[in-house]
Design an enzyme around this catalytic site. Structure first.
Site, PDB file in Angstrom:
ATOM      1  N   CYS A   1       0.522  -3.094  -7.339  1.00 43.49           N
ATOM      2  CA  CYS A   1      -0.481  -2.823  -6.314  1.00 43.49           C
ATOM      3  C   CYS A   1       0.095  -1.749  -5.402  1.00 43.49           C
ATOM      4  CB  CYS A   1      -0.916  -4.080  -5.567  1.00 43.49           C
ATOM      5  SG  CYS A   1       0.328  -4.859  -4.537  1.00 43.49           S
TER       6      CYS A   1
ATOM      7  N   CYS B   1      -4.304   0.017  -7.360  1.00 47.48           N
ATOM      8  CA  CYS B   1      -3.397   1.152  -7.152  1.00 47.48           C
ATOM      9  C   CYS B   1      -3.978   2.454  -7.684  1.00 47.48           C
ATOM     10  CB  CYS B   1      -2.023   0.883  -7.747  1.00 47.48           C
ATOM     11  SG  CYS B   1      -1.956   0.746  -9.531  1.00 47.48           S
TER      12      CYS B   1
ATOM     13  N   CYS C   1      -0.391   4.603 -11.185  1.00 52.27           N
ATOM     14  CA  CYS C   1       0.404   3.999 -12.248  1.00 52.27           C
ATOM     15  C   CYS C   1       0.459   4.912 -13.469  1.00 52.27           C
ATOM     16  CB  CYS C   1      -0.206   2.652 -12.635  1.00 52.27           C
ATOM     17  SG  CYS C   1       0.812   1.702 -13.751  1.00 52.27           S
TER      18      CYS C   1
END
Length: 134
Positions: free
Chosen positions: A10, A84, A88
C-alpha cells in the site's frame, strides 16, 4: 517444496498492508512467506491499526513501514496491492491482485475494525488458494 511468497503493498505501509501481512502470517503458520512494503512509507505503523490488531491477539507494535523495491516484488509469487496505483513494478510471471479497501489513516478504531475484518476475510481466502488443506 518451497513455500509461496506473498507481498502486500500500500502507499504508506502503515495500515492495510501491515494488517494483511500480520493476518496472513498468523493464519499460515509458516506455510507462506509474507512481506509488506509501501511506495511512500510512513514513519510508523498507524497506532489505531496496532490497537485493532491487538484485539485479535496479533502484535504489530514492533513492525515498521518498509520501502517497496523491485527486488522484493521479483522475489514474490503473489503481489497484493491496496491503493498504491502504478507505484508497484510489474514483472512477468507474478500473480497480481488489487484489493480495493478503505485506507485506515485518520480513522478511529471503530472505523478500522471493518477494514481489518474485510482484510482478514480476503487473507483467509487467499491462503486457501495458496495452500489447499490436504
Amino acid at each position: 517444496m518451497s513455500v509461496p511468497e506473498v507481498l502486500f503493498v500500500c502507499v504508506h505501509n502503515a495500515g492495510r498492508s501491515q494488517m494483511a501481512a500480520a493476518l496472513l502470517h498468523h493464519h499460515a503458520r509458516g506455510r507462506v512467506g509474507v512481506r509488506s512494503a509501501g511506495s511512500t512509507p510512513a514513519e510508523e505503523v498507524n497506532p489505531a491499526v496496532v490497537d485493532a490488531m491487538a484485539e485479535l491477539g496479533i502484535d504489530v507494535s514492533r513492525r515498521f513501514p518498509t520501502k517497496l523495491d523491485a527486488e522484493t516484488v521479483q522475489a514474490s509469487d503473489v503481489v497484493v496491492t491496496m491503493g498504491c496505483g502504478d507505484a508497484c513494478p510489474v514483472f512477468p510471471g507474478k500473480r497480481y491482485l488489487d484489493w480495493e479497501l478503505d485506507d485506515p489513516a485518520g480513522r478511529t478504531l471503530d472505523e478500522i475494525r471493518p477494514i481489518r475484518d474485510a482484510i482478514d476475510a480476503r487473507v483467509r481466502k487467499l491462503l486457501t488458494e495458496l495452500v489447499p488443506e490436504g
